[in-house]
Design an enzyme around this catalytic site. Sequence first.
Site, PDB file in Angstrom:
ATOM      1  N   SER A   1      11.190  96.908   3.453  1.00  0.00           N
ATOM      2  CA  SER A   1      12.649  97.045   3.394  1.00  0.00           C
ATOM      3  C   SER A   1      13.292  95.937   4.203  1.00  0.00           C
ATOM      4  O   SER A   1      12.628  95.233   4.969  1.00  0.00           O
ATOM      5  CB  SER A   1      13.072  98.402   3.946  1.00  0.00           C
ATOM      6  OG  SER A   1      12.942  98.402   5.359  1.00  0.00           O
ATOM      7  N   LYS A   2      14.592  95.834   4.028  1.00  0.00           N
ATOM      8  CA  LYS A   2      15.339  94.820   4.763  1.00  0.00           C
ATOM      9  C   LYS A   2      15.201  95.045   6.272  1.00  0.00           C
ATOM     10  O   LYS A   2      15.170  94.116   7.056  1.00  0.00           O
ATOM     11  CB  LYS A   2      16.803  94.874   4.330  1.00  0.00           C
ATOM     12  CG  LYS A   2      17.658  93.885   5.085  1.00  0.00           C
ATOM     13  CD  LYS A   2      18.994  93.677   4.429  1.00  0.00           C
ATOM     14  CE  LYS A   2      20.089  93.492   5.457  1.00  0.00           C
ATOM     15  NZ  LYS A   2      19.713  92.760   6.652  1.00  0.00           N
ATOM     16  N   ARG A   3      15.100  96.310   6.645  1.00  0.00           N
ATOM     17  CA  ARG A   3      14.990  96.614   8.068  1.00  0.00           C
ATOM     18  C   ARG A   3      13.708  96.044   8.689  1.00  0.00           C
ATOM     19  O   ARG A   3      13.691  95.677   9.855  1.00  0.00           O
ATOM     20  CB  ARG A   3      15.075  98.124   8.300  1.00  0.00           C
ATOM     21  CG  ARG A   3      16.209  98.445   9.261  1.00  0.00           C
ATOM     22  CD  ARG A   3      16.442  99.916   9.442  1.00  0.00           C
ATOM     23  NE  ARG A   3      16.816 100.585   8.211  1.00  0.00           N
ATOM     24  CZ  ARG A   3      16.425 101.804   7.892  1.00  0.00           C
ATOM     25  NH1 ARG A   3      15.611 102.476   8.680  1.00  0.00           N
ATOM     26  NH2 ARG A   3      16.836 102.354   6.774  1.00  0.00           N
TER      27      ARG A   3
ATOM     28  N   GLY B   1      12.392  93.272   7.868  1.00  0.00           N
ATOM     29  CA  GLY B   1      12.698  91.868   8.115  1.00  0.00           C
ATOM     30  C   GLY B   1      13.501  91.701   9.401  1.00  0.00           C
ATOM     31  O   GLY B   1      13.205  90.827  10.220  1.00  0.00           O
ATOM     32  N   ASP B   2      14.507  92.575   9.589  1.00  0.00           N
ATOM     33  CA  ASP B   2      15.332  92.491  10.795  1.00  0.00           C
ATOM     34  C   ASP B   2      14.497  92.778  12.046  1.00  0.00           C
ATOM     35  O   ASP B   2      14.631  92.111  13.067  1.00  0.00           O
ATOM     36  CB  ASP B   2      16.489  93.506  10.722  1.00  0.00           C
ATOM     37  CG  ASP B   2      17.435  93.194   9.565  1.00  0.00           C
ATOM     38  OD1 ASP B   2      17.416  92.040   9.087  1.00  0.00           O
ATOM     39  OD2 ASP B   2      18.184  94.092   9.135  1.00  0.00           O
TER      40      ASP B   2
END
Length: 508
Positions: A262-264, A266-267
Amino acid sequence: MTERRVRVRFAPSPTGALHIGGVRTALYNYLFARQHGGDLIFRIEDTDSNRFVPGAEEYILESFKWLGILFDEGVSFGGNHGPYRQSERREIYKKYVRVLLDEGKAYVAFDTPEELEAKRGEIANFQYDASTRMQMRNSLTLSKEEVDALMAEGKQYVVRFKIEPNEDVHIHDLIRGEVVINSSILDDKVLYKSADELPTYHLANIVDDHLMEVSHVIRGEEWLPSAPLHVLLYRAFGWADSMPAFAHLPLLLKPEGNGKLSKRDGDRLGFPVFPLEWHDPKTGDVSSGYRESGYLPEAVINFLALLGWNPGNDQELMSMDELVKLFDLNHCSKSGAKFDYKKGVWFNHEYILMKPDEEIAVLFRPVLKANGVDADLYSDEFLTKIVSLVKGRVNFVKELWDQVRFFFVAPTVFAEKDVKKRWSEETPRIMTELMNVLRDMEDFSSKPSEEVVIGWITERGYHMGNVMNAFRLSVVGECKGPHMFDITELLGKEETLARMQRAIDTLK
Ligand code: GLU
């Protein structure tokens, strides 16, 4: 039977930035199309007006341009199966919805959200299907007159697919093999909504795949649950013989392997999940992209190609042309692919090494500008030489700056620990002596000047390490960097001597 022409499509919904998993799907479609001399279609699936995000379509197109994934037809590419944007195909879908209604394979349903909610409260695990449809308000339970009256009144309705229960639906997936699902677990999916006069994804997707003569549907695993319904729809239309072959690609998993990427993630771990930087028009949030983070498109392509596929051996570095030759759906894995972002960094390093120094020098110019250097003052040749000295040490072009800043900015401060270790009371005298040796040199290029300096150190009986490190410290500002005489050759005699003098004056 004649071989069918290979026609594949990438069909994103413009709901935001293109996720890196979507990029991989597009890449596999591209490789497959190229390999078979077929066509790759770019279709925009924008029938869900609530989720439409302005700018998303342009973003997706720009991403593929950057990555070198080329389409043969579709939105912005043209072709004779258009229009390729689903919102421009309303009339086509209406016609096919009509066909299903006329043949009794679909029906009109008037149930309001409140009525559906009430049913859900009444019946545990309520599903709109063969077991419940006769209790609902639809064209199967109402008389023709009632239906016509409701329609004439302008009541909102949906068209539902009438799924016959208790039938095993077989899907032959090129990656997952045979998948069998019993039709009883499927609900009577909504195919069309009068409210926006638009079909749902399912109807539009299969009508378009049929009309666009798609031969293979290669898409993410998240669409596998839709496949049985799609098979039934093909059959309902009488298109079973020309149904595309399915290939559902494995999920991209978190770097740790547990769950979907998920994008999270990546963050949390500091890597992009989008090809380009994305400015969310609703929230104003900015998400990092591979391009802006300094990845080379070739590296991203190579990295993604290996997430869920391998060439059958341990070869890792493959150009797009090689990938086109080697790609094989039979070598796609069924199980999810861990998103090993560190491997992406490694690929970038390898592609920097492979790329000619001249090309890296071109990419380095904006980095110089970003660091306040007037890059126009420096020739391509000069920058190319600098790149050649240090490119093996970096993973990203922007990291070159830290390696070579001293070429552009003369040191005014000197690394304290190096000074402590390498600069003694007698150093200024020795450096002044060395300056004289350098001044007298006719050929200041790397090899000859090295010979002279080494000869001089030996002759004077000086300590090689001390002299060379003090020399480096005075010119570079610290005891690091590429070969000393490559540095002085590029700086030139005048600049080298000026720096040495400044060091002597500063450090005393
Ligand atoms: N519109 C779907 C998506 O956004 C397409 C799924 C498919 O390829 O059938 O991915």
